[in-house]
Design an enzyme around this catalytic site. Structure first.
Site, mmCIF file in Angstrom:
data_model
loop_
_atom_site.group_PDB
_atom_site.id
_atom_site.type_symbol
_atom_site.label_atom_id
_atom_site.label_comp_id
_atom_site.label_asym_id
_atom_site.label_seq_id
_atom_site.Cartn_x
_atom_site.Cartn_y
_atom_site.Cartn_z
ATOM 1 N N PRO A 104 44.034 29.024 56.948
ATOM 2 C CA PRO A 104 44.577 27.936 57.777
ATOM 3 C C PRO A 104 43.456 27.022 58.268
ATOM 4 C CG PRO A 104 45.352 30.092 58.525
ATOM 5 C CD PRO A 104 44.266 30.337 57.526
ATOM 6 N N GLU A 105 43.645 25.732 58.101
ATOM 7 C CA GLU A 105 42.642 24.756 58.530
ATOM 8 C C GLU A 105 43.088 24.119 59.848
ATOM 9 O OE1 GLU A 105 39.800 24.370 57.057
ATOM 10 O OE2 GLU A 105 40.135 25.347 55.136
#
Ligand code: ZN
Length: 291
Positions: free
Chosen positions: A2-3
């Site tokens: 996840p960014e």
């Protein structure tokens, strides 16, 4: 992984379930995530109200009425599920299949408003930590982070100052958490494409000799902010759309212009997108458009 935009979308999805609600019950299915959870974790959370749910880089920060802050990081494969009235599902769709497996449900928060917030993490690189608010500035996980890319203080002057004199590549500079916090490999590639700057260009070339920003620094900061805002907007729209169905969040993948598109035509010049390896990570760019 996840960014930043995914983490921001998760934050917005968790807000209605957690903000102004109390932890009625905290269930730990295991005590070790990336690091062991504190021994008094349940005790310090139970009965406390979440006064606000914020974000710093890729950390979620829940401000508690006790004066503690609950730090949460999704790691490689972490996601949250929210159930309320037996309906809503919340999680990153890329981990949806993994996240469905309840044997990876490690932490369950039962909130006073009826919501159940479940942290699922098959690879267990995620983490949770309690830090007194007064000690947050000295917290080792946060203290060396550079400016928040969507914050007002992050501008061309600040980025140029951080890059002035740097002999490393622009890709390496933007991947450095001390230069700008939480950008991540995908969004570094996308921002450099939008700014038409080569990932191999020396970082110092976005600054004048005096350290003042040039037009490249201005274009780069604009591109960084735009690419993150677009991704968050895409996550936000999927949040609304999917609430009514399965509640899954954040279909950002299809918005990428160069990332993971080696050999495909550049959306701008129709030349071929190239992949190189920098600092052990893949960089995707158009050698024709990005100088
Ligand atoms: Zn091109």
């Amino acid at each position: 992984m996840p960014e930043l935009p995914e983490v921001e979308t998760v934050r917005r999805g968790l807000q209605p379930a957690m903000e102004r609600a109390r932890f009625a019950k905290v269930e730990l299915r295991r005590r070790d995530l990336r690091w062991p959870l504190p021994k008094d974790f349940e005790k310090r959370l139970t009965g406390q109200t979440v006064e606000g749910l914020g974000r710093r880089a890729k950390y979620l920060l829940a401000d508690l009425s006790s004066g503690d802050v609950l730090l949460m990081h999704l790691g490689m494969s972490g996601s949250f599920r929210v159930r309320r009235n037996g309906e809503t599902f919340l999680g990153d769709p890329r981990y949806f299949e993994m996240a469905k497996d309840e044997k990876h449900d490690h932490v369950v928060f039962r909130m006073s408003n009826g919501a159940t917030v479940t942290f699922n993490d098959p690879r267990r690189f995620g983490s949770m930590k309690l830090v007194p608010r007064a000690k947050l500035e000295q917290e080792p996980l946060l203290r060396d982070l550079g400016p928040e890319p969507l914050g007002n203080e992050f501008d061309a002057a600040l980025l140029a100052k951080a890059c002035a004199g740097k002999k490393t590549s622009l890709k390496a500079a933007l991947s450095d958490q001390r230069v700008v916090a939480g950008l991540g490999n995908i969004y570094v590639c996308e921002a450099l494409f939008r700014a038409r700057l080569s990932p191999k260009r020396q970082a110092s070339t976005i600054a004048e000799r005096t350290g003042a920003p040039n037009e490249r620094a201005v274009a780069l900061v604009d591109a960084i902010k735009a690419v993150l805002k677009d991704a968050i907007a895409a996550g936000g729209s999927s949040l609304r759309d999917h609430r009514r169905t399965d509640g899954a969040l954040g279909y950002f993948q299809h918005n990428f212009l160069v990332y993971d598109r080696e050999g495909e035509p550049c959306p701008n010049c129709k030349g071929k997108i190239k992949r190189i390896v920098q600092g052990g990570r893949s960089t995707f760019y158009c050698p024709n458009c990005q100088k």
